[in-house]
Every structure is written in C-alpha cells, then in structure tokens.
Design an enzyme around this catalytic site. Structure first.
Site, PDB file in Angstrom:
ATOM      1  N   ASN A 289      16.592 -91.271  11.583  1.00 55.53           N
ATOM      2  CA  ASN A 289      17.441 -92.457  11.623  1.00 55.53           C
ATOM      3  C   ASN A 289      16.670 -93.777  11.746  1.00 55.53           C
ATOM      4  O   ASN A 289      17.171 -94.816  11.329  1.00 55.53           O
ATOM      5  CB  ASN A 289      18.408 -92.338  12.810  1.00 55.53           C
ATOM      6  CG  ASN A 289      19.081 -93.651  13.130  1.00 55.53           C
ATOM      7  OD1 ASN A 289      20.027 -94.072  12.460  1.00 55.53           O
ATOM      8  ND2 ASN A 289      18.600 -94.341  14.160  1.00 55.53           N
TER       9      ASN A 289
ATOM     10  N   SER B 266      20.396 -95.189   2.387  1.00 54.29           N
ATOM     11  CA  SER B 266      21.249 -96.376   2.316  1.00 54.29           C
ATOM     12  C   SER B 266      21.823 -96.464   0.918  1.00 54.29           C
ATOM     13  O   SER B 266      21.177 -96.049  -0.055  1.00 54.29           O
ATOM     14  CB  SER B 266      20.439 -97.646   2.620  1.00 54.29           C
ATOM     15  OG  SER B 266      21.190 -98.814   2.312  1.00 54.29           O
TER      16      SER B 266
ATOM     17  N   GLY C  75      14.772 -93.284  16.364  1.00 57.68           N
ATOM     18  CA  GLY C  75      15.483 -94.557  16.479  1.00 57.68           C
ATOM     19  C   GLY C  75      16.788 -94.418  17.226  1.00 57.68           C
ATOM     20  O   GLY C  75      17.777 -95.087  16.915  1.00 57.68           O
ATOM     21  N   ALA C  76      16.791 -93.567  18.259  1.00 51.70           N
ATOM     22  CA  ALA C  76      18.042 -93.230  18.953  1.00 51.70           C
ATOM     23  C   ALA C  76      18.280 -94.093  20.186  1.00 51.70           C
ATOM     24  O   ALA C  76      19.147 -93.791  20.988  1.00 51.70           O
ATOM     25  CB  ALA C  76      18.042 -91.753  19.341  1.00 51.70           C
TER      26      ALA C  76
ATOM     27  N   TYR D 204      13.357-102.817   0.925  1.00 55.59           N
ATOM     28  CA  TYR D 204      14.164-101.875   1.695  1.00 55.59           C
ATOM     29  C   TYR D 204      14.889-100.924   0.748  1.00 55.59           C
ATOM     30  O   TYR D 204      14.926 -99.704   0.989  1.00 55.59           O
ATOM     31  CB  TYR D 204      15.164-102.655   2.543  1.00 55.59           C
ATOM     32  CG  TYR D 204      16.094-101.815   3.385  1.00 55.59           C
ATOM     33  CD1 TYR D 204      15.687-101.274   4.601  1.00 55.59           C
ATOM     34  CD2 TYR D 204      17.416-101.591   2.982  1.00 55.59           C
ATOM     35  CE1 TYR D 204      16.544-100.529   5.392  1.00 55.59           C
ATOM     36  CE2 TYR D 204      18.285-100.840   3.763  1.00 55.59           C
ATOM     37  CZ  TYR D 204      17.843-100.315   4.961  1.00 55.59           C
ATOM     38  OH  TYR D 204      18.708 -99.572   5.730  1.00 55.59           O
TER      39      TYR D 204
ATOM     40  N   ALA E 274      13.947-100.092  -2.221  1.00 61.48           N
ATOM     41  CA  ALA E 274      12.930 -99.204  -2.788  1.00 61.48           C
ATOM     42  C   ALA E 274      12.584 -98.086  -1.809  1.00 61.48           C
ATOM     43  O   ALA E 274      12.449 -96.918  -2.203  1.00 61.48           O
ATOM     44  CB  ALA E 274      11.671-100.001  -3.128  1.00 61.48           C
TER      45      ALA E 274
ATOM     46  N   LYS F 147      14.506 -96.877   0.623  1.00 62.12           N
ATOM     47  CA  LYS F 147      15.632 -95.959   0.778  1.00 62.12           C
ATOM     48  C   LYS F 147      15.853 -95.133  -0.490  1.00 62.12           C
ATOM     49  O   LYS F 147      16.292 -93.975  -0.417  1.00 62.12           O
ATOM     50  CB  LYS F 147      16.891 -96.740   1.142  1.00 62.12           C
ATOM     51  CG  LYS F 147      16.838 -97.359   2.538  1.00 62.12           C
ATOM     52  CD  LYS F 147      16.614 -96.321   3.629  1.00 62.12           C
ATOM     53  CE  LYS F 147      16.814 -96.902   5.030  1.00 62.12           C
ATOM     54  NZ  LYS F 147      16.643 -95.900   6.088  1.00 62.12           N
TER      55      LYS F 147
ATOM     56  N   ARG G  21      19.401 -97.185  20.271  1.00 61.47           N
ATOM     57  CA  ARG G  21      20.533 -98.100  20.167  1.00 61.47           C
ATOM     58  C   ARG G  21      21.224 -97.883  18.822  1.00 61.47           C
ATOM     59  O   ARG G  21      20.768 -97.118  17.980  1.00 61.47           O
ATOM     60  CB  ARG G  21      20.085 -99.559  20.287  1.00 61.47           C
ATOM     61  CG  ARG G  21      19.183-100.037  19.157  1.00 61.47           C
ATOM     62  CD  ARG G  21      18.885-101.518  19.278  1.00 61.47           C
ATOM     63  NE  ARG G  21      18.216-102.023  18.068  1.00 61.47           N
ATOM     64  CZ  ARG G  21      18.039-103.310  17.804  1.00 61.47           C
ATOM     65  NH1 ARG G  21      18.464-104.223  18.657  1.00 61.47           N
ATOM     66  NH2 ARG G  21      17.427-103.701  16.700  1.00 61.47           N
TER      67      ARG G  21
END
Length: 248
Positions: A87, A139, A10-11, A152, A154, A156, A13
């Site tokens: 990420n 997170s 996920g690099a 989300y 759950a 993380k 942006r």
C-alpha cells in the site's frame, strides 16, 4: 482467514491504516509497517482496542535492506507472512515539465521499487509455506493517465504490469497476486498534494458518477476480498475502485 498473518506497508495512516484495521477485524494478525514508526504504533493501538493482534514494524520500502529487516522482525514476532498488501505510496501533483528528477526518483522508489522489494523478500517465504495472497495498490492513473501525475502514473502502470507478470510466475505455487486501482480518495495524502489546483477535489467529485471521493474503507473492503480465500481463483487482475470515474 483466522490465524493468517498480513504484512501491510504504509499502514500508519489513511488507506493503509484502514486496510490494517479491516484485516484485523477479519481475524488476521497484522504487521503494521510504516516509515514513521509512531504512526504504525497508533494503528496498532487501534487494532488492539478492537481485540486484534498487531505489531508495529519500521519499514522504508525504498530500501531493500529495510524491507528485509522488517520481514525478519515480522516473522520473529508473528511467525510467518501469508498476505502481503503493498500500500505504501506517495505523489506530488504538478505539471510534468515543472517537475524535477529528485521528485521522479522518490515517486518511482516508493510506488514501484517499494513493491518490487517486498515481493522479492516475501514471495520465497510464501512459496516455502505453500500459501500466499498479494494485493498491490496501483491506481487508475496507471490505466488511463492523470494530468499532473505523469511519473506517478508511469509507476502505477508499472505496478499493474508487475502484478500480471508475477501472477503468471507464481500461479504454479498457487499464490494469488492482484492489484487494486483506486480512484481519488479522501486521505491525508490527497489533502497534501491537492495544492496544485485548489478546485481539484470539487472538480473530481463532479466527474465521479457517485458524486464523492472514495473513503479509505471502500479500498480496504476490496483489498480484504482479494486477500481472502473467497478470491482463490482470481489472479493477475486489476480491480478499479473509483465510483465509476473511469470504466475500463
């Protein structure tokens, strides 16, 4: 950290791009992976402008075959993988009872299964090479919950538990595995998912003791530390980077 190679998902942006830039500034070669290759290519251009070494690699973390191909591509062009930064992430903020199964599946596939796929593929290479650092982006919602982010949170929370278990299993190989738990950050994704509540950013800023959202560089700096040899005796930990929003 000179001559180490990092694989960052996920690099293309946001936080992922900032992490890739920070690692490149620290002397690492970076596999800039993203499901959108054009975004990854832009990150690579920025790294090369700074004099760094990077390769844009197409990678859909939700598909194990895509991850395997991305890893093979990285090893072909950069020689190895020493550092894995998980990420890639996505969320849709909405009340749980208004959410749909298709959204749950996508959130879990990207945020949890994506990290499982990369670790399954890359950890054997680290074991073979005798070196490895893994930093999983979790997170604070996975530690304390977050309204509008049930699935989300759950996912993380699963990342945090996954990190701790892998840290125990990989310790005998001297591979460090930790997670970063960001609070709300000023990123493109945050702007996209903020429609659920027009005042969400304002309310969060008021709740954060430092009175601002995290900058991508705040997260990147913490990741760079845990990915460095200075953190060689740290494993299985979750570091919150949230301006004091939660203190756990």
């Amino acid at each position: 950290m000179t001559k180490r190679v990092a694989f960052v998902t996920g690099a293309g942006r946001g936080i992922g791009r900032e992490i890739a830039l920070k690692l490149a500034q620290n002397g690492l070669s970076v596999a800039v992976t993203d499901v959108h290759l054009e975004n990854a290519t832009e990150t690579v251009s920025q790294i090369k402008e700074l004099g760094g070494t990077a390769e844009a690699v197409l990678c859909d973390v939700t598909k194990l075959e895509s991850v395997e191909a991305a890893v093979q591509n990285t090893v072909k062009h950069l020689g190895k993988i020493d550092v894995l930064i998980n990420n890639a992430g996505w969320d849709k903020i909405e009340p749980f009872l208004k959410s749909e199964p298709s959204t749950w599946e996508l959130i879990l596939s990207i945020n949890l299964m994506g990290q499982i796929h990369t670790c399954k593929t890359i950890l054997p290479l680290m074991i073979e090479n005798g070196y490895g650092k893994v930093v999983n982006i979790a997170s604070d919602s996975g530690r304390v919950g977050s309204s509008g982010e049930a699935v989300y949170s759950a996912a993380k929370g699963g990342v945090i538990a996954f990190t701790k278990t892998l840290a125990r299993e990989m310790a005998r190989h001297k591979i460090n595995i930790n997670s970063i738990a960001p609070g709300p950050a000023d990123t493109p994704l945050f702007k996209e998912i903020g429609e659920y509540n027009e005042g969400i950013a304002t309310a969060l800023v008021k709740a954060i003791p430092f009175r601002r959202l995290a900058k991508p560089s705040d997260i990147a700096n913490a990741v760079a530390f845990l990915a460095s040899d200075e953190a060689e005796y740290i494993t299985g930990q979750t570091l919150s980077v949230n301006g004091g929003l939660s203190m756990v």
